[in-house]
Design a protein around this motif. Structure first.
Motif, short mmCIF file in Angstrom:
data_model
loop_
_atom_site.label_atom_id
_atom_site.label_comp_id
_atom_site.label_asym_id
_atom_site.label_seq_id
_atom_site.Cartn_x
_atom_site.Cartn_y
_atom_site.Cartn_z
N GLY A 50 -0.15 -3.04 -18.75
CA GLY A 50 1.01 -3.24 -19.60
C GLY A 50 1.03 -4.63 -20.19
N ASN A 51 -0.07 -5.34 -20.04
CA ASN A 51 -0.09 -6.74 -20.45
C ASN A 51 -1.14 -7.08 -21.49
N MET A 52 -1.72 -6.05 -22.11
CA MET A 52 -2.57 -6.25 -23.32
C MET A 52 -2.09 -5.21 -24.32
N ASN B 138 10.55 -13.14 -4.55
CA ASN B 138 11.48 -13.35 -5.68
C ASN B 138 10.94 -13.09 -7.08
N SER B 139 9.67 -12.77 -7.17
CA SER B 139 9.10 -12.48 -8.49
C SER B 139 7.82 -11.69 -8.31
N GLY B 140 7.36 -11.10 -9.39
CA GLY B 140 6.07 -10.43 -9.37
C GLY B 140 4.95 -11.42 -9.07
N THR B 141 5.10 -12.61 -9.58
CA THR B 141 4.11 -13.67 -9.33
C THR B 141 3.95 -13.90 -7.83
N GLU B 142 5.07 -14.09 -7.15
CA GLU B 142 5.01 -14.31 -5.70
C GLU B 142 4.43 -13.10 -4.99
N PHE C 81 -2.67 -2.17 -5.86
CA PHE C 81 -2.08 -1.75 -7.14
C PHE C 81 -0.96 -2.73 -7.49
N ASP C 82 -1.09 -3.38 -8.62
CA ASP C 82 0.00 -4.22 -9.10
C ASP C 82 0.92 -3.33 -9.93
N GLU C 83 1.98 -2.87 -9.27
CA GLU C 83 2.93 -1.96 -9.92
C GLU C 83 4.22 -2.69 -10.30
N VAL C 84 4.08 -3.97 -10.62
CA VAL C 84 5.27 -4.74 -11.02
C VAL C 84 5.93 -4.10 -12.25
N ILE C 85 5.10 -3.59 -13.17
CA ILE C 85 5.66 -2.87 -14.33
C ILE C 85 5.82 -1.38 -14.02
N THR C 86 4.77 -0.75 -13.49
CA THR C 86 4.76 0.72 -13.39
C THR C 86 5.64 1.26 -12.26
N ASN D 88 -5.82 -7.95 -17.27
CA ASN D 88 -4.71 -7.65 -16.34
C ASN D 88 -3.97 -8.95 -16.06
N TYR D 89 -2.65 -8.85 -16.02
CA TYR D 89 -1.81 -10.01 -15.72
C TYR D 89 -1.13 -9.78 -14.39
N HIS D 90 -1.28 -10.75 -13.49
CA HIS D 90 -0.65 -10.60 -12.17
C HIS D 90 0.30 -11.75 -11.86
N GLY D 91 0.77 -12.43 -12.91
CA GLY D 91 1.72 -13.51 -12.68
C GLY D 91 1.07 -14.86 -12.87
N ALA D 92 1.87 -15.91 -12.65
CA ALA D 92 1.49 -17.24 -13.09
C ALA D 92 1.03 -18.14 -11.94
N VAL E 185 -5.45 -4.45 -9.38
CA VAL E 185 -5.49 -3.77 -10.68
C VAL E 185 -4.09 -3.34 -11.10
N GLU E 186 -3.84 -3.43 -12.40
CA GLU E 186 -2.66 -2.76 -12.96
C GLU E 186 -3.07 -1.30 -13.16
N PRO E 187 -2.49 -0.36 -12.44
CA PRO E 187 -2.93 1.04 -12.56
C PRO E 187 -2.75 1.59 -13.99
N GLY F 175 8.13 -5.33 -8.50
CA GLY F 175 9.03 -6.35 -9.03
C GLY F 175 9.91 -5.69 -10.06
N LYS F 176 10.35 -6.43 -11.05
CA LYS F 176 11.09 -5.90 -12.20
C LYS F 176 12.14 -4.84 -11.84
N ILE F 177 11.83 -3.54 -11.99
CA ILE F 177 12.86 -2.50 -11.86
C ILE F 177 13.51 -2.49 -10.47
N1 PMP Z 1 2.27 -8.29 -12.45
C1 PMP Z 1 2.47 -7.61 -13.58
C2 PMP Z 1 1.72 -6.33 -13.79
C3 PMP Z 1 3.37 -8.07 -14.54
O1 PMP Z 1 3.55 -7.38 -15.66
C4 PMP Z 1 4.08 -9.27 -14.29
C5 PMP Z 1 5.08 -9.83 -15.29
N2 PMP Z 1 5.07 -9.34 -16.55
C6 PMP Z 1 3.84 -9.95 -13.10
C7 PMP Z 1 2.94 -9.43 -12.19
C8 PMP Z 1 4.57 -11.22 -12.79
O2 PMP Z 1 5.90 -10.96 -12.52
P1 PMP Z 1 7.01 -12.10 -12.68
O3 PMP Z 1 7.10 -12.41 -14.13
O4 PMP Z 1 8.25 -11.49 -12.10
O5 PMP Z 1 6.54 -13.27 -11.88
#
Ligand code: PMP
Length: 419
Positions: free
Chosen positions: A202-204, A109-113, A230-235, A137-141, A197-199, A258-260
């Motif tokens: 997008g989070n800095m 349900n989310s990029g975090t999950e 590859f964390d492609e939640v954004i890309t 790099n941000y991979h969620g909370a 890794v965020e390829p 995630g996202k798109i």
């Molecule tokens: N990974 C990346 C690369 C993100 O940019 C984000 C959110 N900005 C997440 C994971 C977490 O996704 P979500 O906010 O849907 O939990």
């Protein structure tokens, strides 16, 4: 009106919000009445050109008519079944047809999950405990990844979140982005389950991988039997239909999305090699479950969004907007004799003032954040909404037409002349 809502919110929510970056809009966040195309309409009667776009999902802009129609059709049929629906098959087949690493998929349900599950899967599959992640790099909370994270964790200087057991923090090894030497040394000396890794970062702000970085990660992880995630939640579906892995032609073992892929509704997904994904319950012993996993509304919005991306020139319009605006900014900052750099790829970019290059999180931290915020605030007054933090991405969409670009460039000209 926003001010009155904000006062009520402060009584209800920590810091007045439900996700921290939203409180970075000063003196208080504006409340939105409606989103349409490239615009947000606030409860105060202001129209804003939106470059935040829900922090990435809305590559077609707000309330895209086709996606809206499909969501309405689905709503008429109910929105939660607790049993599979055809829509999840359709979305997974679309993902598999476009994302090179995706043989099988699990929807969450989310990029975090998604990243939490990908890390658990890497650990379960390799029988190793440690994870290598990159500074900024941000991979969620979730607990596994909140070490030196970008996005709001950097904005609010929470480089190690409170509440995470030391034993978990000790399972995360950090390297700087684009530092292959560090990666090699770590893989040599530690038993690493996976490198996440965020390829493209997008989070800095936006930070691009050096020419050999992603390939280097691929070769090193292979050599040391650790998984490349590859964390492609954004890309994913932003750099193009095949994501960063298609764009750079580097194929990871696991991909988080995630996202798109949810078209603006809540979603996350882990995709990857069949032999790895099959370790998930019920076919394997790495547990995951979710009441809302593969919920029909998110699946429907995701399928509809990808259909539009497949059949229209949406990417061309979004990419052109990002290029034209960043080119104009380049000219404006140059004329001002400011030291700056602008990092852009396709429909995502960010500017950094006071630094000549930004190739890792340390560089981004040296940027003039006060000036960034000043620009954000002045733009907002002129009806243009860019992220309220240096450590986020300016996104464009297929609704960012020439007319919208011109409004934006006018506003940037005024603001940059004043600084
Ligand atoms: N990974 C990346 C690369 C993100 O940019 C984000 C959110 N900005 C997440 C994971 C977490 O996704 P979500 O906010 O849907 O939990």
């Amino acid at each position: 009106m926003s001010e009155i809502l904000w006062r009520r919110a402060l009584e209800l929510f920590a810091g007045g919000v439900n996700s921290p970056v939203r409180a970075a809009v000063k003196p208080y966040p504006f409340y939105v009445e409606k989103g349409e195309g490239a615009f947000l309409y606030t409860v105060d009667g202001q129209r804003l050109v939106d470059y935040v776009l829900g922090y990435g999902p809305l590559i077609l802009g707000h309330a895209n008519p086709y996606v809206k129609e499909k969501i309405k059709e689905q709503i008429d049929k109910g929105w939660l079944y607790g049993t599979p629906s055809k829509k999840e098959i359709e979305l997974a087949e679309k993902i598999r047809s476009h994302i090179p690493s995706a043989e099988k998929v699990r929807f969450v349900n989310s990029g975090t999950e998604a990243t939490m599950l990908a890390i658990r899967l890497a650990r379960g599959y390799t029988k190793r405990e440690k994870i290598l992640k990159f500074d900024g790099n941000y991979h969620g909370a979730h607990d596994y990844a909140l070490v030196s994270a970008g996005s709001a964790a950097s904005e609010y200087n929470v480089l190690i979140s409170g509440g995470i057991p030391t034993s978990i923090l000790n399972t995360v090894v950090l390297c700087k982005y684009n530092d292959l030497e560090c990666v090699e040394k770590t893989l040599k000396t530690e038993q690493i389950a996976g490198v996440i890794v965020e390829p493209v970062m997008g989070n800095m702000g936006v930070i691009l991988p050096d020419k050999d970085f992603l390939n280097g990660l691929r070769e090193l992880t292979k050599a040391y039997n650790s998984l490349l995630i590859f964390d492609e939640v954004i890309t994913g579906f932003r750099l193009g239909l095949s994501g960063a892995q298609g764009y750079f032609n580097v194929i990871p073992d696991l991909t988080t999305l995630g996202k798109i892929i949810g078209g603006g509704l809540p979603i996350g997904a882990v995709a990857g090699k069949k032999e790895i994904i099959d370790n998930l319950t019920p076919s394997g012993k790495v547990f995951n479950a979710g009441t809302f996993n593969a919920n029909p509304l998110s699946m429907t919005a995701g399928v509809a969004t990808i259909e539009v991306l497949e059949t229209t020139n949406a990417y061309d319009i979004a990419n052109k907007a990002a290029k034209e605006i960043s080119d104009e900014l380049n000219a404006l900052f140059s004329r001002k004799n400011l030291e700056f750099t602008i990092n852009r790829i396709q429909s995502m970019f960010q500017f950094f003032i006071g630094v000549k290059k930004v190739t890792n999180a340390d560089d981004a931290r040296l940027a003039n954040r006060e000036l960034y915020i000043k620009i954000h605030e002045k733009l907002l007054k002129l009806g243009v909404f860019i992220p309220p933090s240096q450590f986020e991405t300016i996104f464009t969409s297929s609704a960012h037409t020439d007319e919208v670009i011109n409004i934006t460039i006018e506003a940037f000209r005024k603001v940059v002349n004043e600084i």
